[in-house]
Design an enzyme around this catalytic site. Structure first.
Site: not given
Length: 282
Positions: A178, A237
């Site tokens: 990611r 995050c």
């Protein structure tokens, strides 16, 4: 259990069992949560550590999803009401646990620490580390007196997170793919904040799901660019949940965690903010 902000932010299952049998029992909070998975309440109802109160991460530890991200910080007054209903008081220790990776428990740990609670820890290894009895009945705790006072831990905005990435150290706690922008299963834009360093939360734990030793974590974060214990390190995050676990690991390693709570789900909503892809750093 007389924790202070400078003490270990985790507690072992054996230490918790001793505390629950002692004269000054902690408030015990069950924060089982899985990103994109089933709700944690049925698992709680099927069996939880005796005395634990269930706390709903999506409904009680986050505000309404929107421009501030998928898990924006809750209103402090509303968060305080939730904590008081769960029995939390300023002068009583708190232990949070979950069932997977420490994400949910660390979110509660961070919120309590950020709002000024001085005695809160996470059960190392979560429910899987607990070998004692479980119960299925939900307790009815005496209301607590906790009043949140935000500011106990550094909180980053999109602007200050971008500055951390340029002039300090900003860790990206998501999975490496990611970070690199190879996949993005949740948010609309793939990639990372330019200058951020890839630091997946999975590398904070051992094969048993326990946090690595403090000196091992210190070495990990130093290798990623942290200067010395006691300095601030930024972390983000996807939506501020797994980043809280990274914040806990940073505190365990001796650093001061500065969390960008909006994280990628807020950053990527603004097309004016830059996006990087590939293995830029880390």
């Amino acid at each position: 259990m007389n924790a202070t902000p400078s003490s270990r932010p985790i507690v072992s299952a054996a230490e918790l069992a001793d505390a629950l049998a002692g004269p000054r029992t902690p408030v015990l909070l069950d924060v089982r949560y899985r990103l994109g998975g089933p709700h944690g309440r049925p698992d709680y109802d099927a069996g939880h550590i005796p005395g634990a109160v269930f706390v709903d991460l999506d409904a009680e530890l986050a505000g309404t999803p929107g421009e501030r991200g998928r898990h924006p910080l809750p209103d402090p007054a509303e968060f305080g009401a939730v904590m008081r209903r769960a029995g939390v008081s300023a002068g009583r220790p708190v232990v949070a646990y979950d069932g997977d990776k420490g994400w949910g428990a660390a979110r509660l740990w961070w919120l309590l620490r950020w709002t000024g609670h001085r005695d809160v820890r996470v059960l190392d290894g979560g429910l899987g580390a607990w070998s004692g009895p479980l119960e299925t009945s939900a307790p009815e705790p005496e209301p607590g007196d906790y009043v949140p006072r935000p500011g106990g831990l550094p909180l980053l905005t999109a602007d200050t997170a971008g500055e951390f990435a340029r002039s300090g150290l900003l860790l990206d706690a998501r999975a490496g793919e990611r970070y690199r922008g190879e996949v993005e299963p949740i948010d609309a834009v793939a990639g990372h904040i330019p200058g951020a360093v890839s630091a997946p939360t999975t590398e904070n734990l051992d094969a048993e799901g326990l946090f690595l030793a403090a000196d091992v974590l210190t070495a990990r974060f130093t290798a990623l660019g942290a200067t010395e214990p006691g300095t601030e390190v930024g972390v983000y995050c996807g939506s501020g949940v797994s980043g809280a676990q990274q914040a806990l690991a940073l505190e365990l390693a001796g650093f001061v965690p500065a969390l960008y709570a909006g994280s990628w789900s807020e950053w990527s909503r603004d097309p004016a903010r830059p996006v990087a892809t590939g293995a830029e750093r880390g």
